[in-house]
Design an enzyme around this catalytic site. Structure first.
Site, mmCIF file in Angstrom:
data_model
loop_
_atom_site.group_PDB
_atom_site.id
_atom_site.type_symbol
_atom_site.label_atom_id
_atom_site.label_comp_id
_atom_site.label_asym_id
_atom_site.label_seq_id
_atom_site.Cartn_x
_atom_site.Cartn_y
_atom_site.Cartn_z
ATOM 1 C CG HIS A 183 36.974 -52.263 -2.489
ATOM 2 N ND1 HIS A 183 37.839 -51.421 -3.895
ATOM 3 C CD2 HIS A 183 36.632 -51.201 -2.174
ATOM 4 C CE1 HIS A 183 36.964 -49.976 -3.902
ATOM 5 N NE2 HIS A 183 36.483 -50.049 -2.560
ATOM 6 C CD GLU A 186 40.764 -54.005 -4.895
ATOM 7 O OE1 GLU A 186 41.361 -53.480 -3.953
ATOM 8 O OE2 GLU A 186 39.598 -53.837 -5.272
ATOM 9 C CG HIS A 315 42.885 -49.911 -3.363
ATOM 10 N ND1 HIS A 315 41.683 -50.049 -3.505
ATOM 11 C CD2 HIS A 315 43.127 -49.478 -2.830
ATOM 12 C CE1 HIS A 315 40.756 -49.293 -3.024
ATOM 13 N NE2 HIS A 315 42.076 -48.583 -2.105
ATOM 14 C CD GLU A 388 43.395 -49.814 -8.381
ATOM 15 O OE1 GLU A 388 43.268 -50.960 -7.973
ATOM 16 O OE2 GLU A 388 42.802 -48.891 -8.275
#
Length: 434
Positions: A183, A186, A315, A388
């Site tokens: 993404h 990020e 992420h 994450e």
């Protein structure tokens, strides 16, 4: 830090502080203020089912902190968000908040055409990432090999580094894959992949644990899966909070690379069919758009056996470790039995204890389909996790200052080492054999 970065203008605006403006049933006075194109909301959603309802409205889910979801909605999406029946709080104009983070002074001759604002210049853009990878090859020619898995939609090479004691040889060793920056916004994840590369090359000669892992594994690292999106996110000199790639679809530009993998793709309402949504996959009636990354994984099937055994997709943000499946709330499903689910959760729990994050099955956050984790496990039985990273909440969200890079990448060192140590046979962590 390069001389170019040190000479960047230091007068950029400071980080914004979002004003918390609760939604009310009625408004006191008519307003002549222009409606923001994108508004930040905090939604109270305490269950996976509630969070899935929010995600299915097509809003851009930024992150989760406890029972709070931070989302961004366009004006046409706000009625659907309110229709969920959940508590919704207005946090202000998203684009104004992004502008307040700073802007590059392109009149400075030392500034490149694609660069980060002051306070963020420690992050690597595409060309700087390529330069860093080439320098690694120069410094460690006996440990790494650089190649491209293909081209992005806009023609950029999708660079991949192989790390091994014999990088030019396809050895009969367990293979590990790390992917970063799927993404676009990020950016901290690029630094995570570069951290792994640096640690396992510079430390090879002096750290016996690192040497043993490199000697007994073949490690593939893709630091920037989505370079087109990354460059677009910073192209104006201010952040755009762009998530997707830049490949046009039938209604808009951009497809979410992590809703575009073929396993259970489009099955369960885990991505939006809206062209403007941040989780837009390719059109539901057509197959997922082709990407070089699945092709690379498919080529690692040698003699009918998948050589890649484990994978982490990095992420930001929310400080979570996730594992399959994302398409169903069930802990087990076709292709994932109780023993395998136990191995996933046990390794996930052990890694989370080392980096201080939470851990859960992907669907405990909300339903997603067409993700890399589900595809790698469902198709290839690769033990695939999502990390994450920092921060935990929407402040500072996707754009923490570059002063956190060292601390927040080093934070994962022990978890990565544990992950690599079990990459020959993940079920060993629950006392099973492979």
């Amino acid at each position: 830090m390069s001389p170019k970065r040190r000479r960047l203008m230091a007068a950029a605006l400071g980080a914004c502080v979002a004003l918390v403006l609760p939604l009310h049933a009625g408004s006191a006075q008519p307003s002549t203020a222009k409606t923001p194109e994108r508004t930040v909301f905090e939604v109270t959603a305490s269950t996976p089912e509630a969070r899935t309802r929010v995600a299915r409205t097509g809003v851009d889910v930024l992150g989760q902190d406890g029972d709070k979801l931070t989302v961004v909605a366009e004006p046409r999406q706000q009625w659907a968000l309110r229709a969920t029946g959940l508590r919704v709080e207005n946090l202000g104009d998203y684009d104004a908040q992004l502008q307040a983070l700073g802007k590059v002074d392109f009149t400075d001759p030392q500034v490149g055409t694609q660069d980060f604002p002051s306070g963020y210049t420690g992050y690597h853009n595409f060309q700087e990432t390529v330069t860093e990878l080439n320098q690694t090859v120069t410094d460690h020619p006996n440990l790494v090999r650089l190649s491209s898995v293909g081209k992005s939609y806009q023609g950029r090479d999708l660079w991949m580094l192989k790390l091994s004691d014999n990088p030019a040889v396809d050895e009969n060793e367990p293979e590990v894959l790390f992917t970063c920056n799927m993404h676009a916004r990020e950016h901290l994840t690029v630094e995570m992949c570069l951290r792994i590369i640096k640690q396992y090359t510079d430390g090879y000669a002096t750290n016996p644990t690192i040497k043993n892992l490199v000697d007994s594994r073949e490690i593939w690292i893709i630091p920037m899966v989505n370079p087109d999106g990354v460059e677009y996110d910073i192209a104006t000199g201010s952040f755009r909070s762009w998530r997707k790639n830049r490949q046009p679809n039938s209604t808009a530009v951009g497809t979410d690379p992590n809703r575009n993998w073929g396993y259970q793709w489009g099955c369960c309402g885990g991505s939006s069919s809206s062209g403007s949504s941040e989780t837009t996959a390719a059109r539901r009636r057509s197959p997922p758009r082709r990407s070089p990354h699945p092709h690379f994984v498919n080529t690692r099937v040698v003699g009918g056996v998948q050589q890649i055994k484990t994978h982490i997709d990095w992420h930001t943000y929310s400080e979570l470790i996730l594992w399959p499946y994302g398409y169903t709330y069930n802990d087990t499903a076709p292709g994932l039995d109780a023993q395998q689910a136990s191995a996933f959760s046990t390794l996930g729990r052990r890694m989370a204890s080392l980096n201080g994050t939470r851990r859960q099955q992907s669907s405990d956050l909300y339903i997603t389909d067409g993700t890399i984790n589900d595809w790698l496990w469902g198709v290839h039985k690769i033990w695939s996790y999502t990390f994450e990273m920092y921060p935990k909440s929407s402040s500072p969200g996707f754009y923490p200052r570059d002063t956190v890079i060292a601390t927040q990448t080093q934070r994962n060192d022990s978890a990565v080492e544990l992950f690599l140590s079990y990459s020959d046979c993940v079920p060993r962590i629950i006392g099973r054999t492979c």
